[in-house]
Scaffold this motif. Sequence first.
Motif, mmCIF file in Angstrom:
data_model
loop_
_atom_site.group_PDB
_atom_site.id
_atom_site.type_symbol
_atom_site.label_atom_id
_atom_site.label_comp_id
_atom_site.label_asym_id
_atom_site.label_seq_id
_atom_site.Cartn_x
_atom_site.Cartn_y
_atom_site.Cartn_z
ATOM 1 N N VAL A 174 0.892 -1.201 -0.327
ATOM 2 C CA VAL A 174 -0.021 0.540 0.312
ATOM 3 C C VAL A 174 1.335 1.134 0.327
ATOM 4 O O VAL A 174 1.995 1.341 0.554
ATOM 5 N N GLU B 181 0.559 4.669 0.615
ATOM 6 C CA GLU B 181 0.400 6.059 1.028
ATOM 7 C C GLU B 181 -0.031 7.423 0.044
ATOM 8 O O GLU B 181 1.708 7.690 -0.468
ATOM 9 N N SER C 258 2.707 2.269 8.831
ATOM 10 C CA SER C 258 3.401 3.696 8.595
ATOM 11 C C SER C 258 3.139 4.413 9.897
ATOM 12 O O SER C 258 2.561 4.546 10.922
ATOM 13 N N TYR D 266 -4.727 6.615 -1.505
ATOM 14 C CA TYR D 266 -3.863 5.048 -1.361
ATOM 15 C C TYR D 266 -3.474 4.558 -2.239
ATOM 16 O O TYR D 266 -5.147 3.319 -3.073
ATOM 17 N N TYR E 263 -7.299 1.617 -5.961
ATOM 18 C CA TYR E 263 -6.903 2.080 -5.429
ATOM 19 C C TYR E 263 -7.823 3.689 -4.289
ATOM 20 O O TYR E 263 -9.153 3.011 -4.531
#
Length: 199
Positions: free
Chosen positions: A62, A64, A77, A115, A159
């Motif tokens: 993923v 960000e 994250s 994302y 997305y």
Amino acid sequence: MTAPVNKDANNLFKRSNNFAWVYNGSVADSFKEKVKAAGGNVEGFMRCSLHWFNYDDLDLHVLEPNGDHIYYGAKRSFTTNGELDVDMNAGSGKSRDAVENVVWTDQRKLIPGRYRVYVNQFSRRENIDVGFEFEIEVAGNLHKFAYNKKVEGNVEVAYINVDKNLNVTVTPILPANTSFKSKTEWSIDTMKFQKVSCI
């Protein structure tokens, strides 16, 4: 409850009989249960889960909006607290029923933007049972995807778009199998596993 037409059919489960069952309205979600059994958190506000069927090492990524990249090399994250909490078949093929999972537990920590969610073929070990299943769940809304080909390089899944009010929408890149919203059937929440004591 189901039973085979052919009395010599093999058992589907680890029981001494060959009964099985089906569900109405997605009452049980075995994919989610596989993630849970592997130690993944399925109770967050938002989750991305990958499931595949051979000894390959597929990886869930993923990216960000601020450039933070959640994957096996950076499992958390620190901006959003999104976390890769299950990473299977890394190093060697241990399971032909493998899962990976990224979860965000606090909607308030999300940042607005796009994302990017994709799957990477890190290590091919087999040429059978290729492809994967994928789920994105946001606040009880479930989006399911399937990819039935060999995974080559990166396969874009979807997305996830977060607006300035932290509202979330999913834009599929892979064709979505279907989109589910949690509902109540027979007084049962359809998006949660339900234990039973008898049938």
